[in-house]
Design a protein around this motif. Structure first.
Motif, PDB file in Angstrom:
ATOM      1  N   SER A  94       0.828  -1.215   0.000  1.00  0.00           N
ATOM      2  CA  SER A  94       0.000   0.000   0.000  1.00  0.00           C
ATOM      3  C   SER A  94       0.848   1.244   0.000  1.00  0.00           C
ATOM      4  O   SER A  94       0.697   2.131  -0.843  1.00  0.00           O
ATOM      5  N   MET A  95       1.745   1.305   0.962  1.00  0.00           N
ATOM      6  CA  MET A  95       2.532   2.522   1.120  1.00  0.00           C
ATOM      7  C   MET A  95       3.474   2.735  -0.052  1.00  0.00           C
ATOM      8  O   MET A  95       3.617   3.849  -0.548  1.00  0.00           O
TER       9      MET A  95
ATOM     10  N   VAL B 195       3.221   1.489  -3.246  1.00  0.00           N
ATOM     11  CA  VAL B 195       2.488   1.802  -4.477  1.00  0.00           C
ATOM     12  C   VAL B 195       1.924   3.212  -4.414  1.00  0.00           C
ATOM     13  O   VAL B 195       2.071   3.998  -5.359  1.00  0.00           O
ATOM     14  N   PHE B 196       1.311   3.530  -3.290  1.00  0.00           N
ATOM     15  CA  PHE B 196       0.701   4.856  -3.204  1.00  0.00           C
ATOM     16  C   PHE B 196       1.744   5.971  -3.265  1.00  0.00           C
ATOM     17  O   PHE B 196       1.477   7.042  -3.812  1.00  0.00           O
ATOM     18  N   ALA B 197       2.899   5.707  -2.709  1.00  0.00           N
ATOM     19  CA  ALA B 197       3.959   6.722  -2.749  1.00  0.00           C
ATOM     20  C   ALA B 197       4.283   7.095  -4.195  1.00  0.00           C
ATOM     21  O   ALA B 197       4.437   8.266  -4.535  1.00  0.00           O
TER      22      ALA B 197
ATOM     23  N   LEU C 149       2.334   6.282  -6.938  1.00  0.00           N
ATOM     24  CA  LEU C 149       1.090   6.642  -7.621  1.00  0.00           C
ATOM     25  C   LEU C 149       0.711   8.092  -7.368  1.00  0.00           C
ATOM     26  O   LEU C 149       0.264   8.800  -8.260  1.00  0.00           O
ATOM     27  N   SER C 150       0.909   8.506  -6.148  1.00  0.00           N
ATOM     28  CA  SER C 150       0.420   9.828  -5.761  1.00  0.00           C
ATOM     29  C   SER C 150       1.512  10.883  -5.835  1.00  0.00           C
ATOM     30  O   SER C 150       1.298  12.019  -5.412  1.00  0.00           O
TER      31      SER C 150
ATOM     32  N   LEU D 177      -6.527  10.169  -9.960  1.00  0.00           N
ATOM     33  CA  LEU D 177      -5.143   9.849 -10.314  1.00  0.00           C
ATOM     34  C   LEU D 177      -4.970   9.733 -11.813  1.00  0.00           C
ATOM     35  O   LEU D 177      -4.004  10.222 -12.391  1.00  0.00           O
TER      36      LEU D 177
ATOM     37  N   ASN E 173       0.868   8.001   5.582  1.00  0.00           N
ATOM     38  CA  ASN E 173       0.663   6.580   5.850  1.00  0.00           C
ATOM     39  C   ASN E 173      -0.817   6.236   5.831  1.00  0.00           C
ATOM     40  O   ASN E 173      -1.238   5.275   5.194  1.00  0.00           O
TER      41      ASN E 173
ATOM     42  N   SER F 123      -2.328   6.619   2.322  1.00  0.00           N
ATOM     43  CA  SER F 123      -1.806   5.538   1.481  1.00  0.00           C
ATOM     44  C   SER F 123      -2.584   4.256   1.690  1.00  0.00           C
ATOM     45  O   SER F 123      -3.081   3.652   0.744  1.00  0.00           O
ATOM     46  N   MET F 124      -2.663   3.871   2.939  1.00  0.00           N
ATOM     47  CA  MET F 124      -3.300   2.585   3.232  1.00  0.00           C
ATOM     48  C   MET F 124      -4.775   2.600   2.908  1.00  0.00           C
ATOM     49  O   MET F 124      -5.300   1.647   2.328  1.00  0.00           O
TER      50      MET F 124
ATOM     51  N   PHE G   6      -5.218   2.899  -1.036  1.00  0.00           N
ATOM     52  CA  PHE G   6      -4.814   1.668  -1.708  1.00  0.00           C
ATOM     53  C   PHE G   6      -5.762   0.512  -1.396  1.00  0.00           C
ATOM     54  O   PHE G   6      -6.009  -0.343  -2.246  1.00  0.00           O
ATOM     55  N   ALA G   7      -6.283   0.505  -0.181  1.00  0.00           N
ATOM     56  CA  ALA G   7      -7.228  -0.559   0.184  1.00  0.00           C
ATOM     57  C   ALA G   7      -8.412  -0.566  -0.777  1.00  0.00           C
ATOM     58  O   ALA G   7      -8.852  -1.621  -1.242  1.00  0.00           O
TER      59      ALA G   7
ATOM     60  N   ARG H  50      -9.901  -5.040   6.942  1.00  0.00           N
ATOM     61  CA  ARG H  50      -8.767  -4.219   6.512  1.00  0.00           C
ATOM     62  C   ARG H  50      -8.818  -2.838   7.180  1.00  0.00           C
ATOM     63  O   ARG H  50      -7.786  -2.309   7.610  1.00  0.00           O
TER      64      ARG H  50
END
Lengths: 219, 219
Positions: A172-173, A175-177, A179-180, B117, B169, B172-173, B176-177, B202
């Motif tokens: 998550s962290m 990919v999002f880092a 992606l965003s 995005l 954090n 992100s989580m 992404f979830a 989750r």
DNA sequence: ATTATCTATAGATCTATAGATAATGC
DNA sequence: ATTATCTATAGATCTATAGATAATGC
């Protein structure tokens, strides 16, 4: 449909004509940038420097060409998970290396996550490709990780966490880092030239975060 | 360009004709599902149940129509951050509520993250809209959070963490979830009917994760 | 014979507008 | 007068294929 196609065998890479390869490379760029729907076969041919008819000669349809690109990218994604494992080193160090390597892979392929996510929403065929390629790899990684974790947990050196949760947090962290990044740079008011420093800082932070979770008080 | 347009003022909501509203609603659905490039004005008109010419009568161009949808969605995203704050309760509880509320917002708007995005990569105009709307909101939230954090850190009840990192954090989580739900369900082999349970689990896990970070040993 | 390439074009769309006509508000 | 709506169509594309022609391998 009911006529013999002049198409060449593209499953074996021996037929790696320059033209065909040029089309594939161009397709990769175009599809990654615009996605299936917005990419144009005319633009791909133009970028490849060949006449538009050649694209259909070698790949017959746009869908067909896309699927080959997609498959390759999913494979790349899968491989990024496996390469981490293997080396001998202390557990926590291994985790540190693994998280960092995954981050670096994504940083080197920044369009990959959005590309995949975009194409699998509402398309079950492509989701199926994902499942087939990613599931076995993913299962293997989780299993190995869980075993290593269990050993550490038993010896009391790390807190009891599930491999799946840890993996999800990490992915998550990371990919999002990536992606965003465009938005994050906007919101954190980071200048273009500080991009790499910003990424490096975030990478460090994510690793810390994962380690913190492992070192949390055992209940 | 050099001719008088018959277009109606759409900035004031008083001109909320049924036709115009129908077009806007249809556009919202189409654009959210397919993105700007793949969405067709013909399909939007069809969905709205009006002739295709009406779309151009009210909104002139596809781009124009899209921008209104986009602006609204960014606004929605911004609002989701502000609503959390305000209520009076213990700090940790507030964090717990805040993270959960953000998660729930995304779960209720699952297409929003990918939509945003996708549209801001390679389009600096749209990124600008993001910046203008999100930046002030984001700054305000971070500032408030950091103040609250500092108070807690001083009293020794939480570990020294930066509001920005914590926010990253968390977002992100959560994002992404939701974003990866289709793949995650594939990889975790979750059946369609267990979707909500999977999400709930989750969510709980993410909240734990954030709290763990706050309760980490102070160095 | 087979493979590669080009030109030309069919057949679908898609965005956008022109221009006629109906409905509405003074 | 102004606003809303419809029909028709211009003008661009886009995917895909047909059919001719050149190059290549037996």
């Amino acid at each position: 449909m009911n006529k013999t196609t002049r198409q060449v065998d593209t499953t074996t890479p021996q037929a790696d004509t320059t033209t065909q390869q040029a089309i594939m490379s161009a397709a990769e760029i175009e599809f990654m940038e615009k996605g299936f729907a917005a990419a144009k076969t005319t633009a791909i041919a133009r970028r490849a420097g060949v006449t538009h008819a050649m694209l259909h000669y070698y790949y017959r349809t746009k869908e067909n060409l896309f699927n080959q690109v997609f498959q390759a990218k999913i494979q790349l994604l899968a491989d990024s998970f496996t390469t981490i494992l293997g080396r001998e080193m202390p557990f926590l160090e291994k985790i540190e290396q693994g998280v960092g390597a995954h981050f670096d892979f994504l940083a080197a392929n920044p369009r990959l996550p959005l590309f995949v996510l975009r194409e699998i929403v509402d398309n079950s065929d492509r989701r199926e490709v994902c499942r087939e390629v990613l599931l076995p790899v993913f299962k293997g990684v989780i299993e190995k990780l869980q075993k290593a974790l269990n050993a550490e947990i038993e010896s009391g050196s790390v807190a009891p966490v599930s491999a799946m949760d840890m993996m999800l947090n990490m992915v998550s962290m990371n990919v999002f880092a990536i992606l965003s990044l465009p938005v994050a740079m906007l919101l954190a008011e980071v200048k273009e030239e500080d991009r790499d420093r910003f990424l490096e800082r975030r990478k460090r932070q994510i690793i810390e975060q994962v380690l913190t979770q492992l070192k949390a008080e055992k209940r």
